[in-house]
Design an enzyme around this catalytic site. Structure first.
Site, mmCIF file in Angstrom:
data_model
loop_
_atom_site.group_PDB
_atom_site.id
_atom_site.type_symbol
_atom_site.label_atom_id
_atom_site.label_comp_id
_atom_site.label_asym_id
_atom_site.label_seq_id
_atom_site.Cartn_x
_atom_site.Cartn_y
_atom_site.Cartn_z
ATOM 1 C CE LYS A 112 51.080 30.438 33.851
ATOM 2 N NZ LYS A 112 50.138 30.325 34.968
HETATM 3 C C1 LIG Z 1 49.289 24.498 31.952
HETATM 4 C C2 LIG Z 1 48.328 25.636 32.058
HETATM 5 N N1 LIG Z 1 47.325 25.719 31.167
HETATM 6 C C3 LIG Z 1 46.439 26.730 31.206
HETATM 7 C C4 LIG Z 1 46.498 27.727 32.162
HETATM 8 C C5 LIG Z 1 45.427 28.763 32.198
HETATM 9 O O1 LIG Z 1 45.860 30.076 32.158
HETATM 10 P P1 LIG Z 1 44.983 31.241 32.801
HETATM 11 O O2 LIG Z 1 45.029 31.082 34.274
HETATM 12 O O3 LIG Z 1 45.626 32.506 32.330
HETATM 13 O O4 LIG Z 1 43.586 31.102 32.271
HETATM 14 C C6 LIG Z 1 47.528 27.687 33.119
HETATM 15 C C7 LIG Z 1 47.622 28.739 34.133
HETATM 16 O O5 LIG Z 1 48.073 28.637 35.199
HETATM 17 C C8 LIG Z 1 48.455 26.605 33.073
HETATM 18 O O6 LIG Z 1 49.445 26.499 33.985
#
Ligand SMILES: Cc1ncc(COP(=O)(O)O)c(C=O)c1O
Length: 361
Positions: free
Chosen positions: A178
């Protein structure tokens, strides 16, 4: 030389920040958590921020904060990472998908409006690939909004407000690919003090701030982020503007290298919206999977990103979704490829990827 798909920018500042926490002995529930929250909220222009263990945890707590519960419907985009729809299911509510705009790839406001029923409890737009979703258009419905900004740190709406700072609960994610990373982690920005209090309690097993450790006045979860992670986040925040600028520069090189080809490029910033660059995703006209294989043969990693959520086997089986329901999303999902993309990518690496892609086609 093989090119990595993604690579975080980590240096001495991050090492020092984490070492300091290690040496302090306060690895969790220490001072770095509120420091990171305050600094993040200030950078974004949000009233409140709560650090949590992932973007998914942030989505779950955000949906609870706006009152989503069993039997409710939440209108959302099928062109997203699966977590945005899964979080709705955690509360036994139903994700109601609506098709996307073919240019921005975000929830189409007209399609979203058509999907609203008497059971709609909230709208969940996703700022996909860092491009601002049309949240102002969705605000017209007067329904609670939860923004999935997990890919959109650094994005700015047409009215100059940063994505995540409109006052709706908005979620960010800090996985290693990220814009800002804490290894794993997330942040939930909030406009209301009551939401902040509820989220802070629910991320910590439902404990109120003035309660003894083992007393709990509501259902909660362990969605805490460690002080180690928050220290890392603080160090990353210091270099965030620079990392975002570097990502935009790399995107510019890709754009130049692929200009005039048959490759579909991410939409340029329009009407004052500014993308917060996270991934560089292109659409190829045909044979996406063969192209991915051909890239691999030339040492270039790439991914079919993103698949349509409603066509994933779990969603098909659970809800009976089929091809043809959301034609724009399905067409884009079938032709999308994420290319290697990270702040310190060189112009030479971009040229190598672009050349491999054009040759493969
Ligand atoms: C659009 C979107 N929503 C939610 C998430 C979820 O984040 P995490 O992987 O930190 O739980 C991501 C992560 O890649 C994402 O790209």
């Amino acid at each position: 030389m093989t090119i990595p798909m993604a690579q975080p920018v980590l240096g001495e500042a991050e090492e020092q920040a984490v070492l300091e926490v290690l040496r302090s002995g306060r690895l969790s529930l220490g001072p770095r958590v509120p420091e990171f929250e305050r600094a993040f909220a200030e950078w974004l222009g949000a009233r409140h921020a709560s650090a949590v263990s992932s973007g998914t945890a942030a989505l779950h707590l955000a949906l609870r904060a706006v009152g989503v519960s069993e039997g409710d419907e939440v209108v959302t985009s099928p062109f997203s990472f699966v977590a945005s729809a899964n979080a709705i299911l955690y509360e036994r509510a139903t994700p109601v998908f609506a098709d996307i705009d073919p240019v921005t790839l975000n929830l189409d406001p007209d399609a979203a409006a058509a999907a609203i029923t008497g059971r709609t409890r909230a709208l969940l737009p996703v700022h996909i690939f860092g491009y601002p979703a049309d949240v102002p258009a969705l605000e017209a419905h007067g329904l609670p909004i939860v923004e999935d900004a997990c890919e959109a740190l650094g994005a700015v709406h047409a009215d100059g407000v940063k994505v995540g700072a409109r006052g709706h609960p908005a979620t960010f994610a800090f996985y290693a690919n990220k814009q800002l990373t804490t290894g794993e982690g997330g942040m939930l920005t909030l406009g209301s003090a009551e939401h902040k209090e509820r989220v802070d309690s629910e991320r910590n097993q439902g404990r109120a701030p003035d309660m003894d450790w083992l007393d709990h006045d509501r259902l909660g979860f362990n969605y805490r982020l460690t002080d180690l992670a928050c220290a890392l986040g603080l160090a990353q925040l210091e270099r965030l503007d620079e990392m975002l600028a570097d990502r935009a520069k790399v995107a510019g090189w890709y754009r130049e290298a692929l200009a005039g080809s048959e490759v579909g490029l991410p939409c340029p910033d329009a009407d004052g919206n500014v993308r917060g660059w996270f991934v560089f995703v292109v659409q190829v006209p045909r044979e996406r999977d063969r192209v991915i294989g051909a890239l691999r043969d030339r040492g270039v990693p790439s991914k079919p990103y993103l698949p349509a959520i409603h066509l994933m086997s779990f969603y098909r089986e659970r809800f009976g979704h089929r091809e043809g329901e959301f034609p724009v999303c399905e067409d884009v999902a079938a032709r999308s490829i994420a290319l290697p993309f990270f702040p310190r990518m060189t112009e030479g690496q971009v040229a190598q990827v672009a050349e491999a892609l054009l040759t493969a086609l």
